[in-house]
Write a protein that holds these residues in place. Sequence first.
Motif, PDB file in Angstrom:
ATOM      1  N   UNK A   1     -11.760  -3.141 -19.967  1.00  0.00           N
ATOM      2  CA  UNK A   1     -11.926  -4.604 -20.015  1.00  0.00           C
ATOM      3  C   UNK A   1     -12.257  -5.161 -18.636  1.00  0.00           C
ATOM      4  N   UNK A   2     -11.741  -4.485 -17.552  1.00  0.00           N
ATOM      5  CA  UNK A   2     -12.007  -4.934 -16.175  1.00  0.00           C
ATOM      6  C   UNK A   2     -12.490  -3.734 -15.373  1.00  0.00           C
ATOM      7  N   UNK A   3     -13.785  -3.417 -15.438  1.00  0.00           N
ATOM      8  CA  UNK A   3     -14.299  -2.201 -14.791  1.00  0.00           C
ATOM      9  C   UNK A   3     -14.064  -2.151 -13.286  1.00  0.00           C
ATOM     10  N   UNK A   4     -13.740  -3.298 -12.666  1.00  0.00           N
ATOM     11  CA  UNK A   4     -13.531  -3.319 -11.210  1.00  0.00           C
ATOM     12  C   UNK A   4     -12.244  -2.654 -10.791  1.00  0.00           C
ATOM     13  N   UNK A   5     -11.321  -2.455 -11.723  1.00  0.00           N
ATOM     14  CA  UNK A   5     -10.013  -1.900 -11.354  1.00  0.00           C
ATOM     15  C   UNK A   5     -10.090  -0.382 -11.332  1.00  0.00           C
ATOM     16  N   UNK A   6     -10.594   0.169 -10.269  1.00  0.00           N
ATOM     17  CA  UNK A   6     -10.742   1.618 -10.152  1.00  0.00           C
ATOM     18  C   UNK A   6      -9.371   2.281  -9.998  1.00  0.00           C
ATOM     19  N   UNK A   7      -8.471   1.616  -9.262  1.00  0.00           N
ATOM     20  CA  UNK A   7      -7.169   2.182  -8.945  1.00  0.00           C
ATOM     21  C   UNK A   7      -6.377   2.536 -10.202  1.00  0.00           C
ATOM     22  N   UNK A   8      -6.601   1.758 -11.282  1.00  0.00           N
ATOM     23  CA  UNK A   8      -5.825   1.960 -12.499  1.00  0.00           C
ATOM     24  C   UNK A   8      -6.095   3.303 -13.141  1.00  0.00           C
ATOM     25  N   UNK A   9      -7.199   3.942 -12.763  1.00  0.00           N
ATOM     26  CA  UNK A   9      -7.511   5.230 -13.356  1.00  0.00           C
ATOM     27  C   UNK A   9      -6.592   6.331 -12.828  1.00  0.00           C
ATOM     28  N   UNK A  10      -6.061   6.114 -11.622  1.00  0.00           N
ATOM     29  CA  UNK A  10      -5.253   7.165 -11.019  1.00  0.00           C
ATOM     30  C   UNK A  10      -3.864   7.184 -11.658  1.00  0.00           C
ATOM     31  N   UNK A  11      -3.381   8.371 -12.039  1.00  0.00           N
ATOM     32  CA  UNK A  11      -2.065   8.440 -12.648  1.00  0.00           C
ATOM     33  C   UNK A  11      -0.938   8.248 -11.642  1.00  0.00           C
ATOM     34  N   UNK A  12      -1.207   8.338 -10.312  1.00  0.00           N
ATOM     35  CA  UNK A  12      -0.155   8.106  -9.324  1.00  0.00           C
ATOM     36  C   UNK A  12      -0.736   7.485  -8.087  1.00  0.00           C
TER      37      UNK A  12
ATOM     38  N   UNK B   1       0.842  -1.203   0.000  1.00  0.00           N
ATOM     39  CA  UNK B   1       0.000   0.000   0.000  1.00  0.00           C
ATOM     40  C   UNK B   1       0.876   1.252   0.000  1.00  0.00           C
ATOM     41  N   UNK B   2       0.562   2.166  -0.910  1.00  0.00           N
ATOM     42  CA  UNK B   2       1.447   3.327  -1.102  1.00  0.00           C
ATOM     43  C   UNK B   2       1.481   4.239   0.122  1.00  0.00           C
ATOM     44  N   UNK B   3       2.635   4.817   0.327  1.00  0.00           N
ATOM     45  CA  UNK B   3       2.777   5.852   1.353  1.00  0.00           C
ATOM     46  C   UNK B   3       3.180   7.123   0.618  1.00  0.00           C
ATOM     47  N   UNK B   4       3.037   8.246   1.303  1.00  0.00           N
ATOM     48  CA  UNK B   4       3.281   9.527   0.623  1.00  0.00           C
ATOM     49  C   UNK B   4       4.289  10.380   1.392  1.00  0.00           C
ATOM     50  N   UNK B   5       5.136  11.052   0.621  1.00  0.00           N
ATOM     51  CA  UNK B   5       6.073  11.997   1.209  1.00  0.00           C
ATOM     52  C   UNK B   5       5.410  13.365   1.181  1.00  0.00           C
ATOM     53  N   UNK B   6       5.484  14.098   2.265  1.00  0.00           N
ATOM     54  CA  UNK B   6       4.831  15.417   2.375  1.00  0.00           C
ATOM     55  C   UNK B   6       3.351  15.319   2.008  1.00  0.00           C
ATOM     56  N   UNK B   7       2.758  14.162   2.271  1.00  0.00           N
ATOM     57  CA  UNK B   7       1.359  13.822   2.020  1.00  0.00           C
ATOM     58  C   UNK B   7       0.920  13.939   0.547  1.00  0.00           C
ATOM     59  N   UNK B   8       1.858  14.109  -0.378  1.00  0.00           N
ATOM     60  CA  UNK B   8       1.489  14.228  -1.796  1.00  0.00           C
ATOM     61  C   UNK B   8       2.308  13.325  -2.728  1.00  0.00           C
ATOM     62  N   UNK B   9       3.605  13.199  -2.456  1.00  0.00           N
ATOM     63  CA  UNK B   9       4.485  12.497  -3.406  1.00  0.00           C
ATOM     64  C   UNK B   9       4.520  11.010  -3.050  1.00  0.00           C
ATOM     65  N   UNK B  10       4.111  10.138  -3.983  1.00  0.00           N
ATOM     66  CA  UNK B  10       4.127   8.705  -3.671  1.00  0.00           C
ATOM     67  C   UNK B  10       5.548   8.224  -3.338  1.00  0.00           C
ATOM     68  N   UNK B  11       5.666   7.570  -2.189  1.00  0.00           N
ATOM     69  CA  UNK B  11       6.984   7.132  -1.708  1.00  0.00           C
ATOM     70  C   UNK B  11       7.644   6.170  -2.693  1.00  0.00           C
ATOM     71  N   UNK B  12       6.869   5.204  -3.204  1.00  0.00           N
ATOM     72  CA  UNK B  12       7.494   4.193  -4.068  1.00  0.00           C
ATOM     73  C   UNK B  12       7.913   4.793  -5.408  1.00  0.00           C
TER      74      UNK B  12
END
Length: 189
Positions: free
Chosen positions: A178-189, A24-35
């Motif tokens: 093709x897989x409407x259940x994958x909501x997360x894939x819509x997010x660019x980060x 599960x992603x964590x964020x630096x300065x609450x905005x920048x994805x750590x990974x």
Amino acid sequence: MPSPIVHISAGYAIYRIYKHKLPKNRYLFSRIPLYFSIIAILSLLPDLDALFGLIFRDMEHYHNNLTHSLFFGLLVALVFSGLARWIFGSKIWIWFMVALLSYELHVILDVFTGERGVMLLWPLVQHRFSSPVKLFYGLQWGLGFFSIWHLWTIFTESLFFLVVFFLLNFFDKRRLSKSPGIIEAQKPY
Ligand SMILES: [Zn+2]
């Protein structure tokens, strides 16, 4: 070598492709994805030798040498994946793939940029490998810090980032349709 724009673009693509397999992603300065930050650093890591070139004012001697070897990248990926597994959890092979791709892609992109080439197969051979076909104009450090040509590098490599960004979005949207259940894939980060 390409500027950091190209290397970070490659890291960004690797992050987008693997982010669903990472913890599960964590964020630096609450905005920048750590990974993403970690992968960006891995994508830039081979150029750490340029620091010595800058400090000692001798790029030719210090830059694009053993840190730009595929074997060195393998070693970095092995050490990094063990550490990441220990710190963040998840499967070690995912961290290994992420690190290996980030590091080696940097080295390969360098082969397709500039004239001098990199020591791709060090320590087996000292020969420098450079493709006759160049993908990027890159940073020509022989021109010094202030050259109009650096603007050309920034412009063309920013275009490269945009192409990568739009391609990733395109394939994400196609996957989502093709897989409407994958909501997360819509997010660019
Ligand atoms: Zn490099």
